[in-house]
Write an enzyme that holds these catalytic residues in place. Structure first.
Site, PDB file in Angstrom:
ATOM      1  N   ASP A  94       0.884  -1.162   0.000  1.00 19.44           N
ATOM      2  CA  ASP A  94       0.000   0.000   0.000  1.00 19.44           C
ATOM      3  C   ASP A  94       0.937   1.231   0.000  1.00 19.44           C
ATOM      4  O   ASP A  94       2.135   1.094   0.296  1.00 19.44           O
ATOM      5  CB  ASP A  94      -0.859  -0.059   1.263  1.00 19.44           C
ATOM      6  CG  ASP A  94      -1.683   1.189   1.472  1.00 19.44           C
ATOM      7  OD1 ASP A  94      -2.388   1.594   0.544  1.00 19.44           O
ATOM      8  OD2 ASP A  94      -1.618   1.762   2.577  1.00 19.44           O
ATOM      9  N   LEU A  95       0.415   2.405  -0.321  1.00 20.01           N
ATOM     10  CA  LEU A  95       1.297   3.584  -0.387  1.00 20.01           C
ATOM     11  C   LEU A  95       1.213   4.429   0.890  1.00 20.01           C
ATOM     12  O   LEU A  95       2.139   4.449   1.707  1.00 20.01           O
ATOM     13  CB  LEU A  95       0.939   4.427  -1.615  1.00 20.01           C
ATOM     14  CG  LEU A  95       1.764   5.687  -1.828  1.00 20.01           C
ATOM     15  CD1 LEU A  95       3.227   5.365  -2.092  1.00 20.01           C
ATOM     16  CD2 LEU A  95       1.203   6.506  -2.997  1.00 20.01           C
ATOM     17  N   ASP A  96       0.062   5.096   1.040  1.00 18.13           N
ATOM     18  CA  ASP A  96      -0.086   6.003   2.184  1.00 18.13           C
ATOM     19  C   ASP A  96      -0.115   5.217   3.497  1.00 18.13           C
ATOM     20  O   ASP A  96      -0.962   4.343   3.667  1.00 18.13           O
ATOM     21  CB  ASP A  96      -1.377   6.808   2.008  1.00 18.13           C
ATOM     22  CG  ASP A  96      -1.705   7.654   3.227  1.00 18.13           C
ATOM     23  OD1 ASP A  96      -0.759   8.051   3.929  1.00 18.13           O
ATOM     24  OD2 ASP A  96      -2.892   7.911   3.481  1.00 18.13           O
TER      25      ASP A  96
ATOM     26  N   THR B 254       1.537  10.144   3.857  1.00 16.44           N
ATOM     27  CA  THR B 254       0.825  11.258   3.222  1.00 16.44           C
ATOM     28  C   THR B 254      -0.475  11.588   3.965  1.00 16.44           C
ATOM     29  O   THR B 254      -1.129  12.584   3.645  1.00 16.44           O
ATOM     30  CB  THR B 254       0.519  10.946   1.739  1.00 16.44           C
ATOM     31  OG1 THR B 254       0.210   9.571   1.627  1.00 16.44           O
ATOM     32  CG2 THR B 254       1.691  11.272   0.853  1.00 16.44           C
TER      33      THR B 254
ATOM     34  N   GLU C  86      -0.189  -3.333   4.582  1.00 13.80           N
ATOM     35  CA  GLU C  86      -1.299  -2.368   4.650  1.00 13.80           C
ATOM     36  C   GLU C  86      -1.382  -1.689   6.007  1.00 13.80           C
ATOM     37  O   GLU C  86      -1.131  -2.328   7.026  1.00 13.80           O
ATOM     38  CB  GLU C  86      -2.614  -3.123   4.460  1.00 13.80           C
ATOM     39  CG  GLU C  86      -3.349  -2.873   3.174  1.00 13.80           C
ATOM     40  CD  GLU C  86      -3.843  -1.459   2.942  1.00 13.80           C
ATOM     41  OE1 GLU C  86      -3.895  -0.672   3.897  1.00 13.80           O
ATOM     42  OE2 GLU C  86      -4.171  -1.140   1.790  1.00 13.80           O
ATOM     43  N   ASP C  87      -1.777  -0.409   6.015  1.00 11.64           N
ATOM     44  CA  ASP C  87      -1.963   0.275   7.303  1.00 11.64           C
ATOM     45  C   ASP C  87      -3.436   0.487   7.644  1.00 11.64           C
ATOM     46  O   ASP C  87      -3.743   0.940   8.739  1.00 11.64           O
ATOM     47  CB  ASP C  87      -1.264   1.646   7.295  1.00 11.64           C
ATOM     48  CG  ASP C  87      -1.986   2.630   6.390  1.00 11.64           C
ATOM     49  OD1 ASP C  87      -2.283   2.264   5.230  1.00 11.64           O
ATOM     50  OD2 ASP C  87      -2.281   3.746   6.842  1.00 11.64           O
TER      51      ASP C  87
ATOM     52  N   LYS D 268     -11.164  -0.586  -1.595  1.00 13.82           N
ATOM     53  CA  LYS D 268     -10.939  -1.466  -0.448  1.00 13.82           C
ATOM     54  C   LYS D 268     -12.093  -1.233   0.534  1.00 13.82           C
ATOM     55  O   LYS D 268     -12.515  -0.084   0.665  1.00 13.82           O
ATOM     56  CB  LYS D 268      -9.618  -1.115   0.252  1.00 13.82           C
ATOM     57  CG  LYS D 268      -8.373  -1.238  -0.640  1.00 13.82           C
ATOM     58  CD  LYS D 268      -7.176  -0.551   0.027  1.00 13.82           C
ATOM     59  CE  LYS D 268      -5.978  -0.480  -0.912  1.00 13.82           C
ATOM     60  NZ  LYS D 268      -4.848   0.272  -0.369  1.00 13.82           N
TER      61      LYS D 268
ATOM     62  N   ASN E 171      -3.048   9.665  -7.001  1.00 17.48           N
ATOM     63  CA  ASN E 171      -1.788  10.411  -7.101  1.00 17.48           C
ATOM     64  C   ASN E 171      -0.571   9.510  -6.866  1.00 17.48           C
ATOM     65  O   ASN E 171       0.541  10.006  -6.689  1.00 17.48           O
ATOM     66  CB  ASN E 171      -1.776  11.538  -6.060  1.00 17.48           C
ATOM     67  CG  ASN E 171      -2.911  12.536  -6.283  1.00 17.48           C
ATOM     68  OD1 ASN E 171      -2.992  13.148  -7.347  1.00 17.48           O
ATOM     69  ND2 ASN E 171      -3.781  12.691  -5.308  1.00 17.48           N
TER      70      ASN E 171
ATOM     71  N   SER F 169      -2.603   0.713  -4.241  1.00 20.44           N
ATOM     72  CA  SER F 169      -3.040   1.897  -3.490  1.00 20.44           C
ATOM     73  C   SER F 169      -4.378   2.426  -4.008  1.00 20.44           C
ATOM     74  O   SER F 169      -4.690   2.279  -5.189  1.00 20.44           O
ATOM     75  CB  SER F 169      -1.968   2.981  -3.641  1.00 20.44           C
ATOM     76  OG  SER F 169      -2.472   4.241  -3.249  1.00 20.44           O
ATOM     77  N   ALA F 170      -5.129   3.076  -3.117  1.00 15.57           N
ATOM     78  CA  ALA F 170      -6.396   3.700  -3.514  1.00 15.57           C
ATOM     79  C   ALA F 170      -6.161   5.066  -4.150  1.00 15.57           C
ATOM     80  O   ALA F 170      -7.062   5.654  -4.749  1.00 15.57           O
ATOM     81  CB  ALA F 170      -7.292   3.862  -2.293  1.00 15.57           C
ATOM     82  N   SER F 171      -4.941   5.578  -4.033  1.00 14.41           N
ATOM     83  CA  SER F 171      -4.678   6.956  -4.452  1.00 14.41           C
ATOM     84  C   SER F 171      -4.551   7.127  -5.964  1.00 14.41           C
ATOM     85  O   SER F 171      -3.899   6.328  -6.635  1.00 14.41           O
ATOM     86  CB  SER F 171      -3.392   7.457  -3.789  1.00 14.41           C
ATOM     87  OG  SER F 171      -3.089   8.741  -4.284  1.00 14.41           O
TER      88      SER F 171
ATOM     89  N   LYS G   5      -8.458   6.815   6.209  1.00 19.49           N
ATOM     90  CA  LYS G   5      -7.273   6.102   5.707  1.00 19.49           C
ATOM     91  C   LYS G   5      -7.689   4.943   4.801  1.00 19.49           C
ATOM     92  O   LYS G   5      -8.514   4.124   5.186  1.00 19.49           O
ATOM     93  CB  LYS G   5      -6.432   5.572   6.869  1.00 19.49           C
ATOM     94  CG  LYS G   5      -5.596   6.661   7.497  1.00 19.49           C
ATOM     95  CD  LYS G   5      -4.576   6.101   8.458  1.00 19.49           C
ATOM     96  CE  LYS G   5      -3.718   7.226   9.008  1.00 19.49           C
ATOM     97  NZ  LYS G   5      -2.854   6.765  10.093  1.00 19.49           N
ATOM     98  N   GLY G   6      -7.100   4.889   3.619  1.00 20.83           N
ATOM     99  CA  GLY G   6      -7.395   3.812   2.680  1.00 20.83           C
ATOM    100  C   GLY G   6      -8.713   3.991   1.952  1.00 20.83           C
ATOM    101  O   GLY G   6      -9.049   3.226   1.054  1.00 20.83           O
TER     102      GLY G   6
ATOM    103  N   ARG H 196     -11.195   9.055  -2.509  1.00 20.99           N
ATOM    104  CA  ARG H 196     -11.431  10.493  -2.408  1.00 20.99           C
ATOM    105  C   ARG H 196     -12.944  10.795  -2.344  1.00 20.99           C
ATOM    106  O   ARG H 196     -13.387  11.563  -1.507  1.00 20.99           O
ATOM    107  CB  ARG H 196     -10.792  11.191  -3.613  1.00 20.99           C
ATOM    108  CG  ARG H 196     -10.465  12.653  -3.348  1.00 20.99           C
ATOM    109  CD  ARG H 196      -9.873  13.309  -4.587  1.00 20.99           C
ATOM    110  NE  ARG H 196      -8.674  12.640  -5.079  1.00 20.99           N
ATOM    111  CZ  ARG H 196      -8.118  12.915  -6.259  1.00 20.99           C
ATOM    112  NH1 ARG H 196      -8.634  13.830  -7.048  1.00 20.99           N
ATOM    113  NH2 ARG H 196      -7.041  12.268  -6.641  1.00 20.99           N
TER     114      ARG H 196
HETATM  115  P1  B16 Z   1      -6.152  10.431  -3.633  1.00 20.53           P
HETATM  116  P2  B16 Z   1      -3.539   4.334   0.150  1.00 20.53           P
HETATM  117  C1  B16 Z   1      -5.317   6.338   0.150  1.00 20.53           C
HETATM  118  O1  B16 Z   1      -4.020   5.867  -0.092  1.00 20.53           O
HETATM  119  C2  B16 Z   1      -5.322   7.224   1.394  1.00 20.53           C
HETATM  120  O2  B16 Z   1      -5.040   6.449   2.548  1.00 20.53           O
HETATM  121  C3  B16 Z   1      -6.671   7.870   1.560  1.00 20.53           C
HETATM  122  O3  B16 Z   1      -6.681   8.704   2.690  1.00 20.53           O
HETATM  123  C4  B16 Z   1      -6.990   8.665   0.285  1.00 20.53           C
HETATM  124  O4  B16 Z   1      -8.273   9.263   0.386  1.00 20.53           O
HETATM  125  C5  B16 Z   1      -6.951   7.708  -0.918  1.00 20.53           C
HETATM  126  O5  B16 Z   1      -5.670   7.110  -0.986  1.00 20.53           O
HETATM  127  C6  B16 Z   1      -7.227   8.441  -2.227  1.00 20.53           C
HETATM  128  O6  B16 Z   1      -6.165   9.313  -2.477  1.00 20.53           O
HETATM  129  O7  B16 Z   1      -7.037  11.542  -3.170  1.00 20.53           O
HETATM  130  O8  B16 Z   1      -4.692  10.787  -3.726  1.00 20.53           O
HETATM  131  O9  B16 Z   1      -6.663   9.761  -4.885  1.00 20.53           O
HETATM  132  O10 B16 Z   1      -3.423   4.163   1.635  1.00 20.53           O
HETATM  133  O11 B16 Z   1      -4.556   3.395  -0.484  1.00 20.53           O
HETATM  134  O12 B16 Z   1      -2.212   4.300  -0.532  1.00 20.53           O
HETATM  135 MG    MG Z   2      -2.748   3.186   3.408  1.00 19.79          MG
END
Ligand code: B16
Ligand code: MG
Length: 218
Positions: free
Chosen positions: A9-11, A17, A169-170, A145, A118, A114-116, A45-46, A49
């Site tokens: 996982d990233l964040d 982040t 994963e966190d 997730k 970015n 990752s869910a991000s 977290k996770g 958006r």
């Molecule tokens: P973005 P992960 C998740 O990252 C974050 O934990 C979560 O807080 C955030 O809303 C989500 O990514 C979406 O991120 O706005 O950058 O698309 O933990 O899955 O790496």
């Molecule tokens: Mg995470």
């Protein structure tokens, strides 16, 4: 060591982040008259958006138009990216690079899950892009997730069966997604919060090479 799939996982696992998400969500929440605490940030977290904004609106009992929703999402991300753009290698969490290098040296397959949306930008900022054989992020998935989709796509891209994959994963939702995918789940964070994981460590400084070599599903 036989080749397996290691999915990060990233964040909260590679970089923290969450502190930048917090600043950006807080600014947004306050701008529409909603209070927003660090405890509430934990619950994001996770979470994607869209789902995060939906939660903030429900905490503040707010209903807004579709147009306002889209505008708020854009302005939150713009604020978040101001912080992301200042990131560099110093923000990689302790012993993450060491673990990635050990896994590479033993020919393991490595993916990001990752869910991000970015994720690629962040990996570039901290100079870790070349450590991954596959990157699956918020731009590649349709189900967030705890749905296992993100990790199952990662396994497929690595050409490793889910049973032979290990997820770091966190978030609770991420651990549930890994378990649902029949992967070995390793929680990074607090044991009480992440009790559904097969194993939990505070951070990568606690994870030994021997542990990685002999990993089994609990
Ligand atoms: P973005 P992960 C998740 O990252 C974050 O934990 C979560 O807080 C955030 O809303 C989500 O990514 C979406 O991120 O706005 O950058 O698309 O933990 O899955 O790496
Ligand atoms: Mg995470």
């Amino acid at each position: 060591m036989k080749t397996r799939g290691f999915i990060f996982d990233l964040d909260g696992v590679i970089v923290d982040t969450a502190k930048y998400h917090f600043l950006a969500w807080k600014k947004l929440a306050n701008s529409i008259g909603v209070d927003f605490s660090e405890e509430q940030n934990e619950q994001l977290k996770g979470v994607s958006r869209v789902k995060s904004l939906e939660k903030i609106l429900s905490w503040g009992n707010k209903t807004i138009s579709e147009k306002e929703f889209t505008d708020l999402m854009t302005s939150k991300n713009d604020d978040y990216l101001v912080h992301v753009n200042k990131m560099d290698e110093n923000e990689i969490l302790p012993d993450v690079t060491k673990t990635l290098d050990f896994l590479s040296s033993t020919n393991q397959s490595i993916a990001l899950g990752s869910a991000s949306k970015n994720a690629r930008l962040i990996l570039n900022k901290v100079n870790l892009m070349n450590k991954f054989h596959a990157i699956v992020d918020g731009t590649n998935v349709s189900k967030a997730k705890p749905d296992p989709e993100v990790f199952l796509i990662a396994a497929k891209e690595l050409k490793i069966t889910p049973e032979e994959c290990i997820v770091f994963e966190d978030s609770v939702a991420g651990i549930q997604a890994a378990n649902e995918a029949n992967m070995i789940s390793i929680g990074i964070g607090d044991t009480a919060t992440l009790h559904e994981a097969d194993y939990v460590f505070r951070d990568f400084t606690e994870i030994s090479e021997n542990f990685l070599k002999e990993l089994k599903k609990k």
